[in-house]
Each structure stands twice: as C-alpha cells, then as structure tokens.
Design an enzyme around this catalytic site. Structure first.
Site, PDB file in Angstrom:
ATOM      1  CG  ASP A 406      -1.825   1.166   1.321  1.00  0.00           C
ATOM      2  OD1 ASP A 406      -2.695   1.291   0.443  1.00  0.00           O
ATOM      3  OD2 ASP A 406      -1.677   1.976   2.254  1.00  0.00           O
ATOM      4  CD  GLU A 459      -2.559   2.486  -3.327  1.00  0.00           C
ATOM      5  OE1 GLU A 459      -3.528   3.239  -3.469  1.00  0.00           O
ATOM      6  OE2 GLU A 459      -1.899   2.417  -2.282  1.00  0.00           O
TER       7      GLU A 459
END
Length: 730
Positions: A406, A459
């Site tokens: 993330d 990401e």
C-alpha cells in the site's frame, strides 16, 4: 557480609523498589557467596517463599528482607531449584525466571542488527517453548534506549517490578523466559524510557492479539500447521505466472456479508465466500489488511501488529485454515500490506522506548500530514529488517500468495503531500527517499529468492519508471503495478454524458500508449466507492437503463483491455450506495433483474478471460494487442484485436453512445464466420438485446488495415466480443 557487600545489596534493592533496575540478572537468581550460593527473588506482594528441589523436596526457607519483597536464602552448593511462593490469593510453585542464562543466540542478534533476520516472527516477541526441560514463554523486544523493560500481564498482576528483562548488548534487545506461562496469556511491555515511565506497549512482534478495542498482545500457540495445500503450492507458479489470468476480488472481510449484524469468523466467511468466488470465476481474493489494527475505520490501513492476524474474525490458526480452504478450492489469497506508515496510538510503535525508534525523529520525515501517522525510518537497519521479516512471515507462515504493498508513492518521495519548506531533501538534495527505494528493492529481491512464485504488487500512483522491472535492470522489482492512470482516465470518461464523450475520446486511447511499460493490474478498488465518490453504478450518467448499460459496458472494457483485473466487492452486481465498512453489501439487490444481469456479465467475463488465451496470455506486451479503431470520436466507437501466442485473434468492439449502430464496418484478419462470444447488451444481462449475435460472415472488402471486414450491429452502450469460427481462414 562486608559493608561493601551490604551497600551493594542496598543499592540493588533500592533500584528494584523504584522499578529502575536495568540489570536484574546481576542481582537476582543464584550468585556465589561465602563458599556457597545466595538465591534472591524479588516478589513484591508475596508474604513467604521457600526453595524446593526439582522433585519438590524442601531446600530452604527464604528470608524476607525489610518487608520489601526481596527474599533470599543460602545454599551450600549450586543446584536447580523451584520457588514456592505464598501470595495473598494462593500458592504458586514455579521455576525462577532469573535462573536461566542468555536466551537469544549471537547470530540472531547479529542478523537482527544487520537488518537481515528473516525469521523474526519465530525469534522475537512471545515464543512458547520448552527450555532446559521447562515449558514457558520466551519474550524478546527491541528497546535500545530504555532504562528498564518488564513484561507484564495477569500472570504478575501487571506489576512491572516482577519480571524485569535482561538487556543484550549491543543489540538493544531485552529478553526473559517466564516459566510455566501458557499460550493465550495477554501481555504488554512496561518500559522505563530516558524521560520516565511510558504507557504500556503492545509487542511489535506479537503473533496474536486481543480483540479490539482491547490492545494487549497474546501468547500464540506454537503448534505448526499441517498444511494440506501442497498441490496448490506446487502449481502456484503456473496459476499466477506472467502468462496466467489474474482476476482479483478485493474484499473487506468484516463487511462482505454479516451474520445477525456481526462480522463473520474466518470459518463462516470461508463457507460463504469460497463458493461465491468459484461461481463468479475469480482467480484470487485480495483481503484489505488483516494485520491487527486498533481503529476499524482505518479498514486495516493503519496496522500496529505486522505479524498478527486481527482477532476480529478469529485466531491465527483459523486465518491459516481460511487460506488453506481457499487454496483447496483453487483460489489464491493476496493480502494488502502497509510498510509506509503506522498509527500514533500510545500502546503502539511510536516513541516505543521513549525515543523515535521505529519512526523518523523529525516530523518533516517521520509524520504523515494526510493520515496523522508516523512514517517508518527505513534508514535504520533494524526497522528495515522488521518490515522485511513481516512480509516473509505472511508469505511463508500463512502460505499467502501475494502482497499488495500500500501507498508506495508516499514512500518513494520525501515531499509526498508536503508543502514547500516542509520536507527534507535526501543526501543528494533530491526528493527521492533513497532508504525507501533501497528497502523496496531489497524486499522484492528477497521475496523473489525465497518465495519465487509469490506476487508483490505495488499501489503506486505516479509515473515512477520501472516499478515492475527487475532490480537487476534498475527497476523496483515488483511483480505488478496498479494502473492508477487507467482507472482515473476511464472513470472520468465514463462519467461524461455520451453526448460529450467525443470531446474526451483520448481518455480511453491514452492508456494504450503506456499499457506495456509495466506489468499492470487494472484496479477498481474500495478507494473508488467511498468518501463521497459514489458507487461504481452511481458514477454512470443517465437514467436507470443507461446507468446499467454504462456499467456493463465499462466492465466489458476493463476485462478486454490489457492488464490484470481487480474489482472491489459489490461492484460485480451494481451496488447503488457507497461501501460502508460497518454494514454488509446490499445482497437484497440480487432480487432485481438489472443487478442479476451485471453479476451474470462479470461471471461470463471472467469465464472468457480465463478461457480465452488471447485475453491474458500476452497481456504485458504489444504483440498481444492491435488497434483497429481508435479514432472514431464522432461515434465514440473503439475496436481492437487481442492475440495469443499462436496469433489467434479475438475482436473487441465498444460503442460508448446510446445510439445503436447497424452495419458498422470493422476490419478483421481472417476470412469466414466470426461468432459472438459476448454481447454486454444481451437479454441474459438484462440488456435491450440489440446488436449482432451468434455468427457474422466476413466481406472481401479490406478495412482498418485488415484484408477482410465485418458489418456489425453495435448495441447501444454495449460491447461485442467475437472470435473466428473454427473454419475461419480456411
């Protein structure tokens, strides 16, 4: 006893009484004295204690000194002993924690300090084990600037005076073996920092935790799992290799489907979710972070226990069983993992030993203004190694098939989301976070070496070059990157009224200019259906019919566009409202034909995507894609070919207006019949059932650079997927 010895004992006792003794092993336990051995035990609150032999025989009564809690006895010779302690609430017989020598090996401590200990989850934290024939729990925690560290819990009435730990120089690791302690015990660390006593801290390497809102760590069961997914693990490379389909269902475990208003357990989720994934044809499920986190509203993206599955849905053993059941059903499991930042809760990692230990000290480096969180100091080898070991822990201990990392962009740039003058340049004066870059490359190299068939997905929302390029070629080494540009452009396009889409035609063509620069995943994630953004269906313009037609068209675009697929739960049946982590999906909508139609379309798209090599086999290279029509902005029509290794073509045509287009010419490479494999406007999907269906015959008229052409009836706001009939080209 000489005066010097008396003074020394008094000094030790005063430090114990003040709970400031940083080296209790130097005084407690058995030490030579006067030709024999003096045994001391520090037991505040006890009113008597005796020494027993290992067989329970009486050795000596221990004398209490000054009613202080210090008990001592003299033995003629050194021998193993037990303490029989008389507490107000009852009698306890146990071995003495201070009778055990150093616990962690020098190699463990060296590798930890170097940042290369890849099995920290089996070394630090609370490890239930048998030591010298005695069952108990070994605790180890890094707190180099602490003056004293104690492990506390119900087993010692949360009294930090009772189980002070041994400091191992120069690593800064504190350790203690607590005899007869059992798995399931709740504990924390009481830490005396340079400036005084800190709030009780949870274990950074806890393998299990209490269920929030409780914040304690829990001693985990040591029993290794007897995994039954050997076949899946053997075949995993073929299932998620570079030429394999990857259709990912993103899931928040607590709100997919509740039971009587409560979140499901891992067992209950498996019972309902796995058959659904199989029926819908998804290859993988991606779980939003399951690492323990204090605030449920963070959806797991602010975790504090990077080695422990959240207790919200069950035990670590139950989570492992969930992964296993997915594998037995042919479903891969990807976890979201957050090495970018961590929350500021006082029981967590922030100011862990009274200093900025896990985080950067300067707020321009160590505090994230967007999320009010701390940023990991990846320049510290111990922190670097802590995060590396966490990633490997999930991949190895839980057989997880991949990690989605993330907020990579926030890690790569020192000025990420910061104003001018609020960030500190790197040593070269630039904005790149060199420590984070080194960490990400090291992470991907280590995973590639130790778990070579696992996915590590970034990401990453910027144009950073080479995110999925191998480290040896100058890249970051991820297996895939989320294509955030494609997501933003296509969502902006589909929200336009069809009347104006011709003015934004480039939004769909632009993504193909860079589609093969990385190994991309096309993400429609939770971030696109929360915080006032509207659900995927609600983004679609027009009346109810047009909204559903646009949604089916958009999903068809996504599944036929180069790039692996990721879809957030609820989008597959057209949920109207935004996702709410406190409430389940609106499953009642499946009583209505339009929602059933969207669900049926996604099921069929997954079937085609997995079954037709042209849609996935050459996904990462331009040889698998050929433009036919990218310039018909007046009609808002796009067409292309997808190709497999054998150059077998698949024709894809999209009509982004509500105007049916009869007799629309599209060039094709093969002569003969072409059959329609999917019409997104078909009756099976609650569409108007317009457009070409079944078979279409080619005409000998060249078009779009191809020797033949088809005259197709394009459905309104619809997609067609066609393939050559078996006799085409003969």
């Amino acid at each position: 006893m000489t005066q010097a010895s008396h003074d020394d004992e008094r000094n030790h006792l005063e430090r114990l009484q003040r709970a400031e003794h940083g080296d209790p092993f130097a005084f407690l336990g058995a030490h030579p004295e006067g030709g024999g051995w003096r045994v001391r035990a520090w037991l505040p609150g006890a009113f008597a204690c005796e020494l027993l032999g290992r067989e329970g025989e009486f050795l000596a009564a221990m004398e209490q000194q000054d009613a202080s809690g210090l008990f001592s006895a003299h033995l003629a010779a050194r021998q193993a002993y037990l303490l029989r302690i008389h507490w107000p609430e009852g009698e306890q017989i146990t071995e003495d924690p201070y009778a055990f020598g150093p616990l962690l090996g020098d190699t463990d401590l060296y590798l930890f300090a170097e940042g290369n200990h890849r099995h920290l989850g089996q070394c630090f934290g609370a490890q239930a084990m048998t030591l010298d024939g005695v069952a108990g729990v070994r605790f180890a925690v890094w707190a180099p600037n602490a003056r004293r560290v104690s492990v506390v819990g119900d087993f010692n009435a949360w009294d930090g005076r009772r189980h002070a730990m041994r400091l191992r120089y120069p690593s800064g690791v504190w350790e203690l073996f607590v005899p007869r302690l059992q798995p399931g015990e709740v504990y924390k660390y009481e830490i005396l920092g340079p400036g005084g006593l800190l709030p009780l801290k949870a274990d950074p390497l806890a393998l299990a935790t209490e269920r929030p809102p409780a914040t304690g760590s829990r001693v985990a069961e040591p029993t290794p799992r007897q995994w039954r997914d050997a076949r899946w693990m053997r075949e995993r490379h073929g299932r998620q290799g570079p030429q394999s389909p990857l259709a990912i269902y993103e899931l928040h475990a607590g709100s997919w489907q509740t039971l009587d208003g409560r979140p499901p357990s891992w067992d209950e989720l498996a019972e309902r979710l796995i058959p659904y994934l199989q029926d819908m044809g998804f290859t993988h499920v991606e779980l939003m972070p399951v690492m323990e986190h204090p605030f449920g509203g963070s959806w797991g993206y602010q975790p504090l226990s990077l080695f422990a599955p959240t207790a919200r849905y069950g035990s670590p053993t139950q989570f492992a069983a969930f992964v296993e059941r997915c594998h037995l059903a042919g479903i891969g499991v990807i976890l979201d993992w957050v090495p970018a930042h961590f929350p500021t809760d006082e029981h967590g990692l922030g100011q862990f030993d009274g200093t900025a230990l896990y985080e950067y000290a300067h707020p321009f480096e160590g505090f994230h203004p967007d999320w009010d969180t701390y940023i990991y100091n990846l320049g510290r080898t111990e922190v670097h190694g802590f995060l590396l070991a966490s990633a490997l822990h999930w991949l190895r201990e839980y057989h997880v098939d991949g990690l989605r990392v993330d907020a990579v962009a926030s890690m790569l740039y020192r000025d990420y989301s910061r104003k001018e003058g609020e960030w500190i340049p790197n040593r070269h004066g630039g904005r790149e976070n060199l420590e984070a870059i080194e960490f990400l490359r090291h992470l991907n190299e280590v995973v590639a070496a130790e778990v070579p068939d696992a996915l590590v997905i970034a990401e990453e929302s910027t144009a950073w070059p080479g995110v999925s390029r191998p480290v040896a070629e100058g890249g970051l080494g991820f297996s895939h990157k989320w294509n955030m540009g494609w997501m933003h452009d296509t969502l902006a396009y589909i929200r336009e009224d069809p009347l104006y889409r011709g003015y934004h035609h480039h939004r769909l063509t632009f993504g193909l200019l860079y589609a093969f620069t990385e190994r991309f995943i096309l993400p429609i994630s939770h971030d696109e259906v929360v915080h006032g953004k509207g659900s995927l269906l609600a983004k679609m313009p027009g009346d109810r019919w047009r909204q559903f037609a646009n949604l089916r068209l958009y999903l068809s675009l996504m599944w036929t566009h180069p790039g692996r697929k990721l879809l957030f739960m609820g989008c597959e049946f057209g949920q109207w409202r935004e996702w709410d982590h406190d409430d389940q999906l609106d499953w009642y909508l499946l009583r209505y034909a339009e929602h059933l139609g969207v669900q049926a379309l996604v099921r069929d798209l997954n079937g085609l995507y997995r079954g037709l090599p042209a849609l996935h086999q050459l996904d990462d290279g331009p040889e698998g894609f050929h433009w036919l029509i990218g310039d018909d902005q007046r009609n808002s029509v796009y067409a292309w070919l997808r190709l497999d290794r054998e150059r077998s073509p698949l024709l894809v045509v999209h009509n982004f207006t509500p105007q049916p287009r009869e007799g629309y010419r599209v060039g094709v490479p093969l002569q003969g019949a072409w059959r329609v494999r999917l019409n997104s406007d078909g009756a099976a999907y609650a569409g108007s059932d317009a457009g070409s269906r079944e078979r279409c015959e080619t005409l000998p008229e060249p078009s779009h650079g191809q020797p033949y052409s088809l005259l197709l009836d394009l459905p309104p706001l619809g997609s067609l997927i066609l393939e050559p009939a078996p006799d085409a080209g003969l």
